[in-house]
Design a protein around this motif. Structure first.
Motif, mmCIF file in Angstrom:
data_model
loop_
_atom_site.group_PDB
_atom_site.id
_atom_site.type_symbol
_atom_site.label_atom_id
_atom_site.label_comp_id
_atom_site.label_asym_id
_atom_site.label_seq_id
_atom_site.Cartn_x
_atom_site.Cartn_y
_atom_site.Cartn_z
ATOM 1 N N CYS A 1 0.859 -1.182 0.000
ATOM 2 C CA CYS A 1 0.000 0.000 0.000
ATOM 3 C C CYS A 1 0.896 1.232 0.000
ATOM 4 O O CYS A 1 1.737 1.391 0.896
ATOM 5 N N ALA A 2 0.729 2.083 -0.991
ATOM 6 C CA ALA A 2 1.573 3.271 -1.120
ATOM 7 C C ALA A 2 0.844 4.504 -0.609
ATOM 8 O O ALA A 2 -0.375 4.635 -0.745
ATOM 9 N N SER A 3 1.608 5.418 -0.018
ATOM 10 C CA SER A 3 1.052 6.685 0.453
ATOM 11 C C SER A 3 1.117 7.717 -0.664
ATOM 12 O O SER A 3 1.778 7.514 -1.681
ATOM 13 N N ASN A 4 0.441 8.825 -0.437
ATOM 14 C CA ASN A 4 0.459 9.923 -1.407
ATOM 15 C C ASN A 4 0.755 11.231 -0.677
ATOM 16 O O ASN A 4 0.114 12.249 -0.904
ATOM 17 N N PHE A 5 1.753 11.190 0.209
ATOM 18 C CA PHE A 5 2.095 12.355 1.012
ATOM 19 C C PHE A 5 2.919 13.342 0.185
ATOM 20 O O PHE A 5 3.619 12.951 -0.752
ATOM 21 N N PRO A 6 2.875 14.622 0.532
ATOM 22 C CA PRO A 6 3.690 15.610 -0.196
ATOM 23 C C PRO A 6 5.184 15.374 0.039
ATOM 24 O O PRO A 6 5.585 14.795 1.055
ATOM 25 N N ARG A 7 6.007 15.858 -0.890
ATOM 26 C CA ARG A 7 7.452 15.640 -0.810
ATOM 27 C C ARG A 7 8.072 16.245 0.441
ATOM 28 O O ARG A 7 9.106 15.773 0.924
ATOM 29 N N TYR A 8 7.464 17.291 0.970
ATOM 30 C CA TYR A 8 8.038 17.939 2.144
ATOM 31 C C TYR A 8 7.646 17.240 3.446
ATOM 32 O O TYR A 8 8.054 17.657 4.533
ATOM 33 N N ALA A 9 6.857 16.178 3.371
ATOM 34 C CA ALA A 9 6.489 15.424 4.573
ATOM 35 C C ALA A 9 7.667 14.562 5.024
ATOM 36 O O ALA A 9 8.415 14.028 4.203
ATOM 37 N N ALA A 10 7.827 14.422 6.337
ATOM 38 C CA ALA A 10 8.926 13.618 6.876
ATOM 39 C C ALA A 10 8.794 12.157 6.483
ATOM 40 O O ALA A 10 9.796 11.445 6.370
ATOM 41 N N ASP A 11 7.573 11.687 6.277
ATOM 42 C CA ASP A 11 7.358 10.291 5.899
ATOM 43 C C ASP A 11 6.935 10.156 4.437
ATOM 44 O O ASP A 11 6.191 9.238 4.071
ATOM 45 N N TYR A 12 7.425 11.076 3.607
ATOM 46 C CA TYR A 12 7.157 10.995 2.170
ATOM 47 C C TYR A 12 7.654 9.642 1.636
ATOM 48 O O TYR A 12 8.726 9.170 1.987
ATOM 49 N N GLY A 13 6.852 9.039 0.772
ATOM 50 C CA GLY A 13 7.233 7.759 0.177
ATOM 51 C C GLY A 13 6.920 6.556 1.040
ATOM 52 O O GLY A 13 7.333 5.436 0.712
ATOM 53 N N LEU A 14 6.178 6.754 2.142
ATOM 54 C CA LEU A 14 5.828 5.621 3.000
ATOM 55 C C LEU A 14 5.093 4.555 2.188
ATOM 56 O O LEU A 14 4.126 4.840 1.484
ATOM 57 N N ILE A 15 5.575 3.322 2.284
ATOM 58 C CA ILE A 15 4.936 2.202 1.601
ATOM 59 C C ILE A 15 4.953 1.016 2.553
ATOM 60 O O ILE A 15 5.972 0.734 3.194
ATOM 61 N N VAL A 16 3.818 0.340 2.682
ATOM 62 C CA VAL A 16 3.664 -0.727 3.674
ATOM 63 C C VAL A 16 3.349 -2.035 2.951
ATOM 64 O O VAL A 16 2.380 -2.105 2.190
ATOM 65 N N PRO A 17 4.155 -3.079 3.155
ATOM 66 C CA PRO A 17 3.882 -4.369 2.509
ATOM 67 C C PRO A 17 2.530 -4.930 2.931
ATOM 68 O O PRO A 17 2.100 -4.746 4.075
ATOM 69 N N ASN A 18 1.877 -5.607 2.011
ATOM 70 C CA ASN A 18 0.591 -6.221 2.306
ATOM 71 C C ASN A 18 0.724 -7.192 3.476
ATOM 72 O O ASN A 18 1.648 -7.994 3.538
ATOM 73 N N LEU B 1 -5.385 -2.947 -1.349
ATOM 74 C CA LEU B 1 -4.090 -2.292 -1.194
ATOM 75 C C LEU B 1 -4.270 -0.804 -0.924
ATOM 76 O O LEU B 1 -3.571 0.041 -1.480
ATOM 77 N N ASN B 2 -5.226 -0.488 -0.047
ATOM 78 C CA ASN B 2 -5.461 0.894 0.363
ATOM 79 C C ASN B 2 -4.848 1.118 1.742
ATOM 80 O O ASN B 2 -5.178 0.416 2.703
#
Length: 425
Positions: free
Chosen positions: A225-242, A262-263
């Motif tokens: 499951c991929a996040s859609n956080f802004p680039r300036y977020a500390a956890d930008y690119g957070l992705i969690v395995p199923n 996968l939400n």
């Protein structure tokens, strides 16, 4: 006096060539991903605990948060003193790391190791880091001229394998696991264990055949499951395995992936102590809250969602949508208790090769059965031959460090060498 044939330089060269080819046969291969920028991604390492270690000790080996280690493996963090729980030897864990672009290829260089009196580069590579790195790679990364001399307390950079491939596999969100092949593994078994296909593994790893051997390192795509956080977020690119979790926003939020979709779903974490507001503006809903209202046109769904961690504040977004039917209760991946023993996964274990019963037939498999062929298939899976097709997305950019003589029998080379030596002596 018996005349002897001169041993020319050509003979020496040919001898070295034969021995070099034989040596190449036992050289492991690893999938690498070329890169040309400074971005990074989240990735996973497949790690086997080499001795009994506390959760905090394993986390310290890779300089990661112990809670991140537990949630990546869906281990319940609510157990008392869970960070000091002792993990059994030979337990397999997924280690979350940051994968960077270094010297034109993807690797992780954030791991450092302080040497102890009994350490050698080989023991550090093969035992402590379970074959994820080689002694030569550690030597090169630290410019060690004499690997036999290590100062006690010396801090070494441990370069670890990883891949990003734009966080996708076949255009779907994915996180990549670097997996060290064991002597009993087959590619079909690995594919079944991680719910993927032979063709996908071959494409991702740029393989021309299903042949693998112990110590090879494969990149395995895991649905995520991929996040859609802004680039300036500390956890930008957070992705969690199923099937797992991640703790973010300074331990204030827990995000999960699956089952069933996968939400990414985030809610307040059980560890939350001092956190910024988690309430959505113009609403009494908190992060993770969902309200539904049935109407003639469908179901009105309002949810308070997590939008990233920015400058110490939790960003929330309120969304409203009309759906054909109301969603059911949120489902969560099952949690497991902190492991105390190793349970062998026999669901997809390779079958041992049958052995002769001495009467020309094959009897029941014995406990000392031979390692299964690396080209065997699971029932219902057709064998794949020839070069793999191009992978979807950026996985086609992978380079596999495959020995070109990997399928040439060692015995043939040795036989040719013996005949050659007999001819010149």
């Amino acid at each position: 006096m018996v005349n002897q044939k001169p041993f020319h330089k050509t003979h020496i060269f040919l001898s070295l060539l034969v021995f070099t080819n034989v040596a190449l046969l036992v050289t492991s291969k690893s999938t690498i991903e070329p890169c040309a920028n400074s971005d990074s991604c989240n990735a996973l390492l497949g790690y086997t605990v080499y001795t009994e270690l506390k959760v905090s000790e394993v986390a310290s080996l890779f300089q990661i948060d112990p809670i991140a280690l537990l949630t990546a493996n869906a281990i319940d963090i609510s157990y008392p003193d869970v960070e000091n729980h002792i993990l059994p030897s030979q337990l397999f864990l997924k280690i979350p790391i940051v994968c960077s672009c270094v010297d034109g290829i993807r690797k992780s260089v954030s791991t450092h190791y302080k040497t102890r009196p009994s350490d050698t580069l080989a023991s550090i590579a093969d035992s402590i880091y379970s074959g994820l790195v080689s002694a030569d790679q550690i030597r090169e990364a630290n410019s060690i001229s004499d690997p036999s001399v290590l100062d006690v307390g010396q801090t070494l950079v441990v370069p670890l394998p990883c891949t990003c491939f734009n966080g996708t596999d076949n255009s779907l969100p994915a996180i990549y696991l670097s997996y060290v092949v064991t002597p009993v593994d087959t590619l079909a078994w690995i594919a079944a264990r991680y719910s993927t296909t032979l063709s996908d593994l071959m494409n991702v790893n740029a393989m021309g055949s299903t042949a693998i051997k112990a110590s090879d390192i494969l990149a395995i795509p895991l649905p995520a499951c991929a996040s859609n956080f802004p680039r300036y977020a500390a956890d930008y690119g957070l992705i969690v395995p199923n099937g797992s979790y991640a703790i973010t926003a300074s331990h204030c939020l827990q995000c999960s992936c699956g089952p069933g979709n996968l939400n990414l779903y985030c809610q307040p974490a059980s560890l939350a102590v001092s956190c910024s507001s988690m309430q959505c503006r113009n609403s009494n809903l908190m992060v993770g809250n969902v309200t539904v209202q049935q109407s003639g046109g469908g179901c009105n769904v309002t949810s308070c969602n997590y939008g990233g961690f920015v400058n110490g504040s939790i960003i929330t977004t309120l969304s409203t949508s009309l759906q054909p039917r109301c969603p059911g209760a949120q489902k969560f991946p099952p949690l497991i208790a902190p492991p105390t023993s190793v349970i062998r996964d026999t669901t997809f274990a390779p079958s041992p090769a049958p052995q002769s019963d001495g009467a020309g037939g094959t009897g029941a498999p014995k406990s000392s059965s031979s390692v299964p062929s690396t080209t065997s298939m699971l029932p219902g899976l057709a064998p794949i031959g020839g070069p793999a097709g191009s992978a979807s997305g950026s996985a086609s950019d992978a380079c596999s460090l495959i020995n070109p003589l990997a399928n040439f029998p060692t015995a043939v080379l040795l036989l040719l060498y013996v005949k050659f030596m007999m001819a010149i002596l």
